[in-house]
Design a protein around this motif. Sequence first.
Motif, PDB file in Angstrom:
ATOM      1  N   TYR A   6       2.941   5.397   0.153  1.00  0.00           N
ATOM      2  CA  TYR A   6       3.930   6.734   0.146  1.00  0.00           C
ATOM      3  C   TYR A   6       4.435   6.754  -1.295  1.00  0.00           C
ATOM      4  CZ  TYR A   6       4.877   7.940   5.321  1.00  0.00           C
ATOM      5  OH  TYR A   6       4.866   7.167   6.450  1.00  0.00           O
ATOM      6  N   HIS A   8       6.964   6.661  -2.316  1.00  0.00           N
ATOM      7  CA  HIS A   8       8.541   6.401  -2.646  1.00  0.00           C
ATOM      8  C   HIS A   8       8.321   4.904  -2.462  1.00  0.00           C
ATOM      9  CE1 HIS A   8       9.042   7.344   1.976  1.00  0.00           C
ATOM     10  NE2 HIS A   8       9.508   6.084   1.831  1.00  0.00           N
ATOM     11  N   CYS A   9       7.440   4.544  -1.914  1.00  0.00           N
ATOM     12  CA  CYS A   9       8.028   2.973  -0.656  1.00  0.00           C
ATOM     13  C   CYS A   9       7.797   2.163  -1.849  1.00  0.00           C
ATOM     14  CB  CYS A   9       7.019   3.308   0.060  1.00  0.00           C
ATOM     15  SG  CYS A   9       6.292   1.420   0.962  1.00  0.00           S
ATOM     16  N   PHE A  11       7.021  -0.804  -0.635  1.00  0.00           N
ATOM     17  CA  PHE A  11       5.938  -1.881  -0.099  1.00  0.00           C
ATOM     18  C   PHE A  11       4.891  -1.222  -0.825  1.00  0.00           C
ATOM     19  CE2 PHE A  11       9.721  -1.288   3.380  1.00  0.00           C
ATOM     20  CZ  PHE A  11       9.515  -2.573   3.161  1.00  0.00           C
ATOM     21  N   ARG A  14       3.725  -2.512  -4.362  1.00  0.00           N
ATOM     22  CA  ARG A  14       3.776  -3.812  -3.870  1.00  0.00           C
ATOM     23  C   ARG A  14       2.289  -4.264  -4.006  1.00  0.00           C
ATOM     24  NH1 ARG A  14       6.607  -6.878   0.714  1.00  0.00           N
ATOM     25  NH2 ARG A  14       8.674  -6.800  -0.058  1.00  0.00           N
ATOM     26  N   GLY A  47       2.499   2.035  10.221  1.00  0.00           N
ATOM     27  CA  GLY A  47       2.906   1.516   8.791  1.00  0.00           C
ATOM     28  C   GLY A  47       2.169   1.979   7.321  1.00  0.00           C
ATOM     29  N   PRO A  49       2.103   0.468   3.061  1.00  0.00           N
ATOM     30  CA  PRO A  49       0.774   0.247   2.558  1.00  0.00           C
ATOM     31  C   PRO A  49      -0.596   0.015   3.692  1.00  0.00           C
ATOM     32  CG  PRO A  49       1.586  -0.945   1.593  1.00  0.00           C
ATOM     33  CD  PRO A  49       1.815  -1.048   2.499  1.00  0.00           C
ATOM     34  N   ARG A 125      13.160  10.812  10.446  1.00  0.00           N
ATOM     35  CA  ARG A 125      12.980   9.073  10.839  1.00  0.00           C
ATOM     36  C   ARG A 125      13.984   8.567   9.952  1.00  0.00           C
ATOM     37  NH1 ARG A 125       9.952   5.637   6.943  1.00  0.00           N
ATOM     38  NH2 ARG A 125       9.145   6.593   5.435  1.00  0.00           N
TER      39      ARG A 125
HETATM   40  N1  LIG Z   1       5.600  -5.681   5.828  1.00  0.00           N
HETATM   41  C1  LIG Z   1       5.259  -3.693   6.112  1.00  0.00           C
HETATM   42  C2  LIG Z   1       5.856  -3.385   5.482  1.00  0.00           C
HETATM   43  C3  LIG Z   1       5.940  -1.590   5.600  1.00  0.00           C
HETATM   44  C4  LIG Z   1       6.911  -0.829   6.044  1.00  0.00           C
HETATM   45  O1  LIG Z   1       7.580  -0.776   6.956  1.00  0.00           O
HETATM   46  N2  LIG Z   1       6.303   1.002   5.292  1.00  0.00           N
HETATM   47  C5  LIG Z   1       6.763   2.016   5.973  1.00  0.00           C
HETATM   48  C6  LIG Z   1       7.764   2.602   4.750  1.00  0.00           C
HETATM   49  S1  LIG Z   1       8.521   2.340   3.464  1.00  0.00           S
HETATM   50  C7  LIG Z   1       6.663   2.605   6.776  1.00  0.00           C
HETATM   51  O2  LIG Z   1       5.408   3.157   6.857  1.00  0.00           O
HETATM   52  N3  LIG Z   1       6.936   3.305   7.301  1.00  0.00           N
HETATM   53  C8  LIG Z   1       6.926   4.581   8.465  1.00  0.00           C
HETATM   54  C9  LIG Z   1       7.366   3.949   9.955  1.00  0.00           C
HETATM   55  O3  LIG Z   1       7.990   3.037  10.585  1.00  0.00           O
HETATM   56  O4  LIG Z   1       7.309   4.795  10.837  1.00  0.00           O
HETATM   57  C10 LIG Z   1       4.623  -3.963   4.453  1.00  0.00           C
HETATM   58  O5  LIG Z   1       4.758  -5.135   3.703  1.00  0.00           O
HETATM   59  O6  LIG Z   1       3.868  -3.515   4.127  1.00  0.00           O
END
Ligand SMILES: N[C@@H](CCC(=O)N[C@@H](CS)C(=O)NCC(=O)O)C(=O)O
Length: 211
Positions: A6, A8-9, A11, A14, A47, A49, A125
């Motif tokens: 995403y 905006h994201c 993570f 990184r 989740g 990336p 969400r």
């Molecule tokens: N621990 C994971 C966290 C990733 C994460 O929380 N991603 C969020 C986007 S900011 C996500 O995809 N959320 C969608 C969901 O859980 O439905 C990482 O560091 O990659």
Amino acid sequence: MKLYIYEHCPFCSRARMMAGLKNIPVELCVVMEGDSETPLRLTGKKGLPILQKDDGTCMPESLDIVHYLDDTYPPRLLTSPVNEPLMAWSKQTWSLGLKLIVPRFTRGKFAEVATDAARQAFITREEQHFGNLDALMAQTDTLLPPVQAQLEKLDPLLASPPPLTEADFHLYPVLRSLSIVQGLTFGPNTLRYMQDMAQKSRVPLLTDQAQ
Ligand SMILES: N[C@@H](CCC(=O)N[C@@H](CS)C(=O)NCC(=O)O)C(=O)O
């Protein structure tokens, strides 16, 4: 290789940072909000990336991707011990800033919310975790000062550019996220750090859409 993100994201930022800093050819694939089928198909989890390697295998978890890219494409960039003050600052400020950042993300100009349905899926969400986002926007005046106080503490830590460590993969995504918040003032060292990292990593700041 493909990197599913995403825009905006933090993570996802990184992983994008390491690819950009090392000039690694990675195709960015934006997943629409509400499309859980794509990440589930690739990794069995929701989740982002996700890095899809050329052999088709997929790697989730942002820091795993950061280290995989650093280990696989020499020269290694992460050779110094983690900058603990910057790491601690990033973790503390992320918690303090989330309620300012999240409602603004849902109103932002990002490819993953290019349709009304996707934007509504994003709002739904986030409201599961944060409650009504309009109510959070209305709390802006009380949420700003603790984050501004954190920014005052950060600026001296960046007086001389620190060597790159894993802490930067926490710090820059937090600062990039805060750049969407109108009314925060970044100190001169912090601004220099943000602009330098945006340019070198090719992960742009969100200043142009600050709300
Ligand atoms: N621990 C994971 C966290 C990733 C994460 O929380 N991603 C969020 C986007 S900011 C996500 O995809 N959320 C969608 C969901 O859980 O439905 C990482 O560091 O990659």
